[in-house]
Motif scaffolding. Structure first.
Motif, PDB file in Angstrom:
ATOM      1  N   LEU A  87      -8.833  -1.789  18.544  1.00 31.24           N
ATOM      2  CA  LEU A  87     -10.100  -2.097  19.193  1.00 31.24           C
ATOM      3  C   LEU A  87      -9.937  -2.449  20.666  1.00 31.24           C
ATOM      4  CD1 LEU A  87     -11.727  -4.072  16.254  1.00 31.24           C
ATOM      5  CD2 LEU A  87     -12.548  -1.916  17.220  1.00 31.24           C
ATOM      6  N   LEU A  88      -8.811  -3.054  21.032  1.00 33.06           N
ATOM      7  CA  LEU A  88      -8.554  -3.297  22.454  1.00 33.06           C
ATOM      8  C   LEU A  88      -8.499  -1.968  23.205  1.00 33.06           C
ATOM      9  CD1 LEU A  88      -5.865  -6.136  22.288  1.00 33.06           C
ATOM     10  CD2 LEU A  88      -8.109  -6.316  23.390  1.00 33.06           C
ATOM     11  N   THR A 116     -16.628  -7.908  27.961  1.00 35.97           N
ATOM     12  CA  THR A 116     -15.160  -7.923  27.915  1.00 35.97           C
ATOM     13  C   THR A 116     -14.659  -9.292  27.490  1.00 35.97           C
ATOM     14  OG1 THR A 116     -15.026  -6.269  29.686  1.00 35.97           O
ATOM     15  CG2 THR A 116     -13.042  -7.575  29.256  1.00 35.97           C
ATOM     16  N   GLY A 117     -15.292 -10.342  27.988  1.00 34.69           N
ATOM     17  CA  GLY A 117     -14.905 -11.704  27.598  1.00 34.69           C
ATOM     18  C   GLY A 117     -15.100 -11.930  26.110  1.00 34.69           C
ATOM     19  N   LEU A 122     -12.575 -12.273  20.635  1.00 39.40           N
ATOM     20  CA  LEU A 122     -12.506 -11.761  19.260  1.00 39.40           C
ATOM     21  C   LEU A 122     -11.163 -11.103  18.951  1.00 39.40           C
ATOM     22  CD1 LEU A 122     -16.059 -10.149  18.879  1.00 39.40           C
ATOM     23  CD2 LEU A 122     -15.243 -12.287  17.857  1.00 39.40           C
ATOM     24  N   LEU A 123     -10.571 -10.451  19.949  1.00 37.03           N
ATOM     25  CA  LEU A 123      -9.386  -9.636  19.694  1.00 37.03           C
ATOM     26  C   LEU A 123      -8.074 -10.272  20.143  1.00 37.03           C
ATOM     27  CD1 LEU A 123     -10.906  -6.189  20.710  1.00 37.03           C
ATOM     28  CD2 LEU A 123     -10.674  -7.152  18.413  1.00 37.03           C
ATOM     29  N   LEU A 124      -8.146 -11.258  21.017  1.00 40.51           N
ATOM     30  CA  LEU A 124      -6.934 -11.961  21.458  1.00 40.51           C
ATOM     31  C   LEU A 124      -6.996 -13.457  21.148  1.00 40.51           C
ATOM     32  CD1 LEU A 124      -6.233 -10.240  24.907  1.00 40.51           C
ATOM     33  CD2 LEU A 124      -4.871 -10.022  22.835  1.00 40.51           C
ATOM     34  N   GLY A 125      -8.133 -13.907  20.645  1.00 36.76           N
ATOM     35  CA  GLY A 125      -8.303 -15.328  20.357  1.00 36.76           C
ATOM     36  C   GLY A 125      -7.453 -15.782  19.178  1.00 36.76           C
ATOM     37  N   ALA A 135     -13.833 -10.487  11.836  1.00 32.07           N
ATOM     38  CA  ALA A 135     -14.284 -10.118  13.181  1.00 32.07           C
ATOM     39  C   ALA A 135     -13.776  -8.728  13.552  1.00 32.07           C
ATOM     40  CB  ALA A 135     -13.791 -11.143  14.200  1.00 32.07           C
ATOM     41  N   ALA A 136     -12.509  -8.445  13.223  1.00 27.60           N
ATOM     42  CA  ALA A 136     -11.928  -7.147  13.549  1.00 27.60           C
ATOM     43  C   ALA A 136     -12.600  -6.026  12.761  1.00 27.60           C
ATOM     44  CB  ALA A 136     -10.422  -7.162  13.271  1.00 27.60           C
ATOM     45  N   VAL A 137     -12.808  -6.240  11.467  1.00 24.41           N
ATOM     46  CA  VAL A 137     -13.461  -5.222  10.629  1.00 24.41           C
ATOM     47  C   VAL A 137     -14.886  -4.965  11.114  1.00 24.41           C
ATOM     48  CG1 VAL A 137     -14.342  -4.697   8.334  1.00 24.41           C
ATOM     49  CG2 VAL A 137     -12.048  -5.660   8.593  1.00 24.41           C
ATOM     50  N   GLY A 138     -15.623  -6.033  11.384  1.00 22.81           N
ATOM     51  CA  GLY A 138     -17.002  -5.890  11.840  1.00 22.81           C
ATOM     52  C   GLY A 138     -17.108  -5.159  13.165  1.00 22.81           C
TER      53      GLY A 138
END
Length: 423
Positions: A87-88, A116-117, A122-125, A135-138
């Protein structure tokens, strides 16, 4: 217990530094040959960057889980990490497609940066693992749905990419490592390389004819265009250098890293490990070079000869670093490389976002009839770097090195704050 080798961090750091340089020249029209990809067949230092990352992915798979264990928690962790990496990369392709009404320039840039924030959190938190998974699946379902929704802004979003391939290969190799033994992994690696060669060299291409390794007419290009029409690399439009079929041999690149990770975690004396790394490197380069006559070394096709050739170079570079740092203990010089090596995903992701965002800030150039407005980064380069160099290629390289130095200062601050961002 996770293991950390300074030589691996240095190797990763050198790779991300080279990536930053080759991806951010001051002027794309003036670049020294070693800092460009081979036009088609062949291999330059730039063509080593991506496979070195995949090679390191394989090593890290072993170092992060030296005791193999596969259960529902392990599988969920692997899926979550693969989705976050994917996703990134997909968000990088989305960034310039995001619009809101008639907004443009700085207002639109701010909207894109806010999104982006959110994506970054969501992806690096670093939050609850279950929440990371959901969160990743959604987000994955949402972004892929947009790609095929028919909405004009997203109708041509590129779905493949560097991070997307890393994610897919990581997913497959991690599951293989956790569920199979070394013999099975070797067999899988050979099947990937030999099977890919057979498909590319022997299978006729529909609507084209004889199997071939040429640009746009080979079997990998046909499959890309069949399965992902409209969502491929903007330069080619009908095929993708990180496409579907060529991901198969990329698994072999990561498996080479897995075997290297197993060697590094073995009980052999360190000096013997260095010898084995260097010896395997020479063998890989030689076999890849010899295979080149029958299956040309080619990054865009990720040919099997390319896999062996670049894996050989990865082993040679790592072997030298391992000997200097881990055998001789000479590591005082490593700090600049380590700070890049421990935060690679942040550098990769934001190295793509920052230029896109800053070039949305337009500077008026009334004296320039052809380009009355130019992006901020372009303007800074033309006024603050290019005038100091007589040779355009020197100026372009200076622009890339300036960007690298800015990242060094950012990462140095992260290091002092003990900030490490992981997917």
């Amino acid at each position: 217990m996770k293991q950390r080798l300074t030589s691996i961090d240095v190797f990763r750091g050198m790779t991300i530094m080279l990536m930053t340089i080759v991806n951010n020249p001051g002027d794309w029209s003036h670049i020294y040959a070693p800092l460009e990809h081979a036009e088609w067949h062949g291999c330059t230092p730039t063509d080593l960057v991506f496979p070195f990352f995949l090679f390191i992915v394989g090593i890290s798979t072993v170092l992060s889980s030296p005791v193999k264990r596969f259960d529902s928690n392990t599988f969920e962790r692997i899926i979550t990490r693969a989705l976050r990496i994917f996703l990134l990369g997909l968000f990088l392709n989305f960034f310039s497609k995001i619009h809101l009404g008639t907004l443009e320039g700085v207002p639109l840039m701010l909207i894109r940066l806010v999104l982006t924030g959110i994506a970054t959190v969501l992806l690096l938190g670093d939050f609850d693992k279950k929440k990371q998974f959901y969160a990743a699946v959604g987000l994955f379902v949402f972004m892929i749905s947009l790609c095929f929704s028919g909405i004009e802004d997203f109708a041509s979003v590129r779905i493949p990419g560097v991070l997307q391939r890393i994610a897919m290969v990581y997913l497959i190799v991690s599951v293989l490592y956790a569920t199979t033994n070394t013999t099975t992994q070797i067999v899988v690696g050979l099947v990937c390389l030999l099977g890919y060669w057979a498909l590319m060299a022997l299978v006729p291409v529909p609507n084209v004819g004889t199997a071939n390794f040429e640009k746009g007419t080979n079997l990998a290009a046909w499959i890309d265009n069949l399965l992902l029409p409209g969502h491929l690399w903007s330069v080619s439009k009908t095929w993708d250098p990180e496409g579907i079929l060529s991901t198969i041999p990329a698994i072999g690149t990561a498996l080479a890293g897995v075997f290297t990770g197993k060697l590094l975690t073995n009980d052999f004396p360190k000096n013997k490990k260095a010898i084995y790394l260097l010896s395997a490197g020479v063998i890989g380069v030689m076999i890849g070079f010899l295979w080149n006559d029958y299956f040309p070394i080619n990054k865009a096709l990720w040919t099997s000869s390319y896999v062996l050739y670049v894996a050989g170079w990865a082993l040679l570079v790592l072997g030298v670093l391992y000997f200097i740092i881990d055998v001789l203990g000479f590591e005082k010089w490593t700090k600049p490389f380590v700070i890049f090596g421990v935060n690679p995903m942040v550098v990769f992701f934001f190295s793509g976002i920052i230029p896109r965002a800053l070039n949305m800030i337009k500077i008026a150039q009334p004296e320039n009839v052809e380009t009355p407005n130019t992006g901020l980064i372009e303007w800074l380069y033309r006024h603050w770097i290019e005038p100091f160099f007589a040779e355009p290629k020197d100026a372009s390289l200076a622009g890339a090195l300036t960007y690298l130095f800015i990242w060094f200062l950012i990462l140095l601050w992260f290091d002092k704050k003990k900030m490490i961002f992981k997917v």
